[in-house]
Write an enzyme that holds these catalytic residues in place. Structure first.
Site, mmCIF file in Angstrom:
data_model
loop_
_atom_site.group_PDB
_atom_site.id
_atom_site.type_symbol
_atom_site.label_atom_id
_atom_site.label_comp_id
_atom_site.label_asym_id
_atom_site.label_seq_id
_atom_site.Cartn_x
_atom_site.Cartn_y
_atom_site.Cartn_z
ATOM 1 N N CYS A 62 0.858 -1.193 0.000
ATOM 2 C CA CYS A 62 0.000 0.000 0.000
ATOM 3 C C CYS A 62 0.889 1.236 0.000
ATOM 4 O O CYS A 62 1.965 1.232 0.599
ATOM 5 C CB CYS A 62 -0.898 0.026 1.235
ATOM 6 S SG CYS A 62 -2.249 -1.148 1.149
ATOM 7 N N GLU B 94 1.743 -3.868 -5.726
ATOM 8 C CA GLU B 94 0.673 -4.850 -5.573
ATOM 9 C C GLU B 94 -0.567 -4.382 -6.316
ATOM 10 O O GLU B 94 -0.893 -3.195 -6.325
ATOM 11 C CB GLU B 94 0.375 -5.027 -4.079
ATOM 12 C CG GLU B 94 -0.489 -6.223 -3.740
ATOM 13 C CD GLU B 94 -0.613 -6.424 -2.236
ATOM 14 O OE1 GLU B 94 -1.746 -6.574 -1.755
ATOM 15 O OE2 GLU B 94 0.424 -6.411 -1.548
#
Length: 543
Positions: free
Chosen positions: A399, A433
């Site tokens: 994140c 990601e």
């Protein structure tokens, strides 16, 4: 307006209703986009409606009064039929879109099989995964899809008001069922067999010549068709992730988590208005302001509690090791196992601005890199990114977030650049990601474009020949994964196929645009100021 308010009071508006709602756009002009009513509450004998604007990002959801509703175009939600039991009596179990999808898929499979006589050969069945209710399509942006990533952890940039659906990834074009926001399943759309392309442009080791054109019109531009998403090779959405900070949670998209629950957060000298739901304790969600200690990120219910806490809190910087400092910018490495409370508080704060993040409490497998700005009072948090200690898919970011007060100032690209500097020290290539958010996708594309163009423009001719470079060489120099390099070259329309070889054509427009962008980019990471020793996390003793 008064007429509409009267109509709103006379007609019972329930959750799930859809109707146009008045709002201001970026140009401060009135518009009436279609919205869905997610909740209704009464405050001081006045009804308020929580609305989600269809085809807009959830960060724009808000409470509105009845005078902003257009009752003439009110659409009531469809009632779900009860499921009959085995003996034919009506049951109390409501219909589920997931069961409907499975049922219709079975019926389609049966009807598609022609009746045959005699011996039948077993036909290989295509594995079909039902779409759970928690499925949430990621936001899309009006740019071609990447071959290595379908969609948009979050980086710097203010929220876009509307997200057009002009270009979508293959997953978005070929769903096995389309779920509406009120939970009902639409008609199945059969997937069209597409033509498969090679995974790269003639092999990543193949030499690519670089041309620079003085006249932009003289460059013949060829853009190869977008490749299939690596997440969905056959057009069917892949299984939910079982690891990482974006692990799928079936309860993620229920009616509670779709609504913002925090009105305002005070963090140091800034007051932040959250964009999304965050699972802070319920007793704190009713407060007009939630107070956070800007050094340990502990949440408190009042200003008096915060002042009392500050007299006892000894932290003036994030816990962990300071691994980078240049000027007033510092980076701290924080182990999610050793500093669990701080990491959990950081995740709760980040969830206010990251829609896809669904992991808050299991921070042990993660490292957090917090960027701070220093002044006489201490080190103030600007943004952060997290990464898995062990990633089987070469993720170097889980994140990523720049806090709203620091957005549009170059800090997002600085976070991204720092993540790739760590990958260079580790001797690996990395990728963020998936799925990226809309703002994250824009920031990463911009960073990849500037980094690759910087390398191409620094190439020198070899013995009068045009400079040559391979995809692998670009990947090794930048630590950007090969799939991201190829997708960026395609996105920039740089790849041409000429006389049996691939040529990168740098037009005058591309060069001028790159030089202008680099002049604005003042914040850069200095590798000499990085003091970082990578650990081998495969040995459990290191945890």
């Amino acid at each position: 307006m008064t007429k509409m308010a009267d109509n709103a009071s006379s007609v019972e508006i329930v959750e799930g209703c859809r109707l146009p709602v008045l709002r201001k756009n970026q140009e401060h002009e009135d518009e009436w986009p279609l919205a869905e009513i997610l909740s209704v509450k009464e405050v001081s004998s006045r009804k308020l409606y929580y609305v989600h604007y269809i085809d807009f990002n959830k960060r724009l959801d808000e409470w509105v009064t009845g005078d902003r509703l257009d009752m003439k175009k009110l659409q009531f939600p469809k009632k779900e039929a009860k499921t009959p039991t085995k003996n034919g009596l009506p049951g109390s179990r409501p219909s589920s879109p997931e069961r409907d999808v499975r049922k219709s898929l079975d019926l389609n499979a049966q009807s598609a099989t022609p009746p045959s006589r005699g011996k039948t050969l077993p036909t290989p069945k295509r594995k079909v995964e039902a779409v759970p209710l928690a499925t949430q399509l990621p936001p899309t942006t009006a740019v071609p899809s990447l071959p290595s990533s379908t969609e948009a952890s979050q980086a710097s940039g203010f929220p876009a008001v509307r997200e057009p659906n002009t270009f979508k990834s293959r997953e978005d074009h070929e769903p096995i069922s389309s779920l509406t926001t009120n939970g009902t399943a639409r008609r199945l759309i059969p997937s069209q067999p597409g033509r498969k392309r090679k995974a790269n442009c003639g092999g990543t080791d193949e030499m690519i010549k670089v041309l620079q054109y003085n006249n932009p019109q003289s460059a013949s531009v060829f853009l190869p068709p977008p490749e299939d998403s690596q997440d969905s090779s056959d057009g069917i959405p892949s299984a939910p992730r079982m690891t990482g900070s974006l692990v799928s949670d079936r309860s993620h998209d229920d009616i509670v988590t779709r609504m913002k629950n925090i009105e305002c957060i005070e963090l140091g000298r800034h007051r932040l208005k959250p964009w999304y739901f965050s699972p802070y304790p319920q007793e704190l969600t009713a407060l007009p302001i939630l107070y956070l200690c800007e050094f340990c990120l502990k949440y408190l219910k009042s200003l008096k509690c915060l002042q009392r806490h500050l007299t006892k809190c000894n932290l003036r910087h994030p816990p962990g090791n300071e691994i980078y400092r240049k000027g007033t910018i510092s980076f701290f490495e924080i182990d999610g196992r050793k500093n669990k409370t701080y990491s959990q508080n950081l995740c709760l704060l980040a969830k206010c601005f990251l829609d896809h993040k669904t992991l808050y409490y299991d921070t042990d497998p993660f490292l957090f890199y917090v960027m701070t700005e220093y002044d006489s009072k201490g080190f103030h948090i600007v943004g952060y990114f997290s990464k898995e200690k062990e990633s089987t898919e070469d993720y170097n970011v889980a994140c990523i977030l720049t806090l709203p007060p620091y957005q549009r100032r170059g800090y997002g690209k600085l976070l991204i650049e720092f993540s790739y500097e760590l990958s260079k020290v580790e001797g690996k290539t990395g990728t963020p990601e998936k799925p990226l958010s809309d703002l994250g996708l824009l920031s990463y594309r911009s960073y990849w474009s500037q980094t690759i163009l910087e390398i191409l423009m620094d190439l020198k001719p070899d013995n009068g020949e045009r400079p040559q470079i391979t995809i692998n060489e670009i990947s090794e120099i930048t630590s950007v994964k090969k799939e991201d390099v190829i997708s960026t070259l395609q996105y920039l329309n740089l790849i041409n196929y000429y006389k049996g070889q691939y040529i990168l054509t740098l037009s005058e427009d591309i060069v001028d645009g790159h030089e202008r962008a680099m002049q604005k980019r003042h914040l850069r990471i200095d590798p000499k100021c990085l003091h970082f020793t990578p650990k081998d996390w495969s040995k459990r003793g290191k945890w």
